[in-house]
Design a protein around this motif. Structure first.
Motif, short mmCIF file in Angstrom:
data_model
loop_
_atom_site.label_atom_id
_atom_site.label_comp_id
_atom_site.label_asym_id
_atom_site.label_seq_id
_atom_site.Cartn_x
_atom_site.Cartn_y
_atom_site.Cartn_z
N ASP A 283 0.53 -1.14 0.12
CA ASP A 283 -0.46 -0.02 0.31
C ASP A 283 0.74 1.12 -0.28
OD1 ASP A 283 0.69 -0.53 2.90
OD2 ASP A 283 -0.28 1.05 3.22
N MET A 284 2.38 0.99 0.34
CA MET A 284 2.83 2.43 0.25
C MET A 284 3.63 2.48 -1.70
SD MET A 284 2.72 3.70 2.83
CE MET A 284 4.11 5.49 3.67
N ALA A 285 3.40 2.05 -2.35
CA ALA A 285 3.90 1.82 -3.72
C ALA A 285 3.44 3.23 -4.12
CB ALA A 285 3.49 0.50 -3.93
N ASP A 286 4.79 3.15 -5.24
CA ASP A 286 4.27 4.48 -5.97
C ASP A 286 3.73 4.52 -7.02
OD1 ASP A 286 5.83 2.47 -8.16
OD2 ASP A 286 8.02 4.52 -8.24
N ALA A 287 3.26 4.87 -7.83
CA ALA A 287 2.02 5.13 -9.05
C ALA A 287 2.76 4.25 -10.22
CB ALA A 287 2.09 6.51 -9.66
N GLU A 288 3.67 3.29 -9.90
CA GLU A 288 4.53 2.06 -10.36
C GLU A 288 4.41 0.90 -10.08
OE1 GLU A 288 8.39 2.91 -12.83
OE2 GLU A 288 7.41 4.56 -13.86
N GLY A 289 3.78 1.37 -8.36
CA GLY A 289 4.01 -0.19 -7.62
C GLY A 289 4.85 -0.87 -7.31
N LYS A 290 5.89 0.20 -7.63
CA LYS A 290 7.24 -0.04 -6.49
C LYS A 290 7.34 0.41 -5.73
CE LYS A 290 9.12 -0.56 -11.36
NZ LYS A 290 10.49 -0.11 -12.55
N LEU A 291 8.33 -0.23 -4.27
CA LEU A 291 8.68 -0.04 -3.10
C LEU A 291 10.31 0.43 -3.43
CD1 LEU A 291 6.90 -2.33 -0.11
CD2 LEU A 291 6.20 0.37 -1.09
N PRO A 292 10.74 1.51 -2.59
CA PRO A 292 12.68 1.68 -3.16
C PRO A 292 13.09 0.84 -2.18
CG PRO A 292 11.17 3.37 -1.33
CD PRO A 292 10.30 2.56 -1.58
N ALA A 293 14.60 0.50 -2.74
CA ALA A 293 15.19 -0.52 -1.89
C ALA A 293 15.56 0.04 -0.31
CB ALA A 293 16.41 -0.69 -2.64
N VAL A 294 15.24 -0.56 0.55
CA VAL A 294 15.65 -0.25 1.89
C VAL A 294 17.51 0.06 1.97
CG1 VAL A 294 14.31 -1.84 2.79
CG2 VAL A 294 16.15 -2.40 3.42
N ASP A 295 18.13 1.08 3.14
CA ASP A 295 19.22 1.05 3.19
C ASP A 295 19.26 0.21 4.45
OD1 ASP A 295 19.78 3.98 1.96
OD2 ASP A 295 17.95 4.07 2.75
#
Length: 351
Positions: A283-295
């Motif tokens: 539910d936190m994905a962007d408009a393209e359905g992606k989540l950022p990588a964690v640091d």
């Protein structure tokens, strides 16, 4: 119904923990610990935090196993089920946790939620207990948030904001104060009167001298908070945006209450488990359905081999998803305490 059962002759000691007896029974019976059994067990917040922290450290040391959780959800989204298997290497305990929630399309009062934990002693090969896992989860999750705050909050953090008054919101502030005793301003954003009162009651029970500030302007409160813990349910209208946050703010997502921008525009992203974030954080994905990588994931931060915060002004997003090894450690701790108090019912399952 509860009954007193004498310790089994198979009990021995946990390696490295001579004061903690094993709790395994026999190959025919299973000790059942009900909601009421567990409710009567007294355990301090600091004990919970220490138990959870130990589970993380053991996992990072490679002594425990925490596979990715399995998820089942119907197409219409009215329910969700999880299954988690794990092994705690310091306690030599294997466990399976199940979680089922029904009525996600309805209000909180119409939902049904069941979760259980079954533990086995991996030295004797015998069952330890099967228990309602609701209290374990209600303690484990805010304990993890407190550890995240302790390791990731900006130096000199003085204010905290909790969003939501459900199960996870009610103990969030007491745990935060246990880990960060320097917190001065304690804020709450919530709409349910009973939940708000429950948060006040828990705060006063653990910290009688502390007062709670109920906020109406969420944007202003978020802009003042050094630590934000979002625990609200899926129907909440609360959605704190990245540009509301002050420099150095730490945002911890447990349930809902943070907008996706707080993740995607964060200076640093930390997750208890990146794999689980990719499963449960869609539910936190962007408009393209992606989540950022964690640091970085959190276990190496606790172990002191990875940096949590690298700058005082960093805005950090932390994703708190439950790891079953923490449930196992805390569940086993409760099983030990239950055995000492003669709690639980022995059921002849395998005969």
């Amino acid at each position: 119904m509860t009954g007193s059962t004498p310790p089994s002759p198979t009990e021995d000691r946990i390696p490295g923990s001579p004061a903690e007896p094993r709790t395994s029974g026999d190959d025919q019976h299973l000790r059942i610990l009900s909601t009421s059994d567990l409710a009567g067990i007294d355990i301090s917040l600091s004990d919970v935090i220490a138990t959870v922290e130990g589970a993380y450290r053991t996992l990072y040391a490679g002594e425990s196993d925490n596979p990715r959780k399995l998820t089942v959800k119907p197409k219409d989204g009215h329910s969700v089920s999880y299954a988690m298997l794990g092994r705690d290497g310091s306690r030599d305990v294997v466990a399976i946790k199940t979680s089922y929630k029904h009525g996600l399309d309805k209000g909180r009062e119409e939902q049904h939620y069941y979760t259980s934990l079954t533990l086995y002693d991996d030295v004797t090969g015998l069952p330890v207990a099967m228990m309602d896992c609701s209290r374990i989860g209600s303690l484990r999750t805010p304990a993890v948030s407190a550890l995240l705050a302790r390791e990731l909050a900006a130096p000199g953090a003085r204010s905290a904001l909790v969003v939501g008054t459900g199960t996870q919101g009610r103990l969030a502030l007491p745990f935060l104060l246990t880990a960060l005793p320097g917190l001065e301003r304690l804020m709450l954003s919530g709409t349910h009167p009973e939940g708000i009162q429950a948060v006040r009651d828990e705060l006063h029970r653990h910290f009688p001298g502390r007062e709670l500030e109920l906020v109406e302007d969420l944007r202003a409160a978020a802009g003042d908070a050094d630590v934000i813990v979002a625990t609200a349910g899926g129907h909440t209208p609360a959605a704190i945006e990245a540009d509301w946050l002050k420099p150095g703010a730490l945002s911890i997502l447990v349930g809902h209450g943070l907008a996706p921008s707080t993740l995607h525009r964060a200076d640093r992203v930390v997750a208890t488990s990146e794999a689980q974030m990719n499963v449960t954080g869609t539910d936190m994905a962007d408009a393209e359905g992606k989540l950022p990588a964690v640091d970085t994931e959190f276990p190496p931060v606790l172990a002191g081999v990875a940096a949590g915060r690298t700058g005082a002004e960093e805005r950090i997003f932390a994703y708190n998803s439950g790891l079953v090894v923490t449930d196992i450690a805390l569940g086993h701790r409760f099983a030990q305490l239950a055995l000492e108090q003669g709690l639980g019912t022995e059921v002849a399952v395998w005969r």
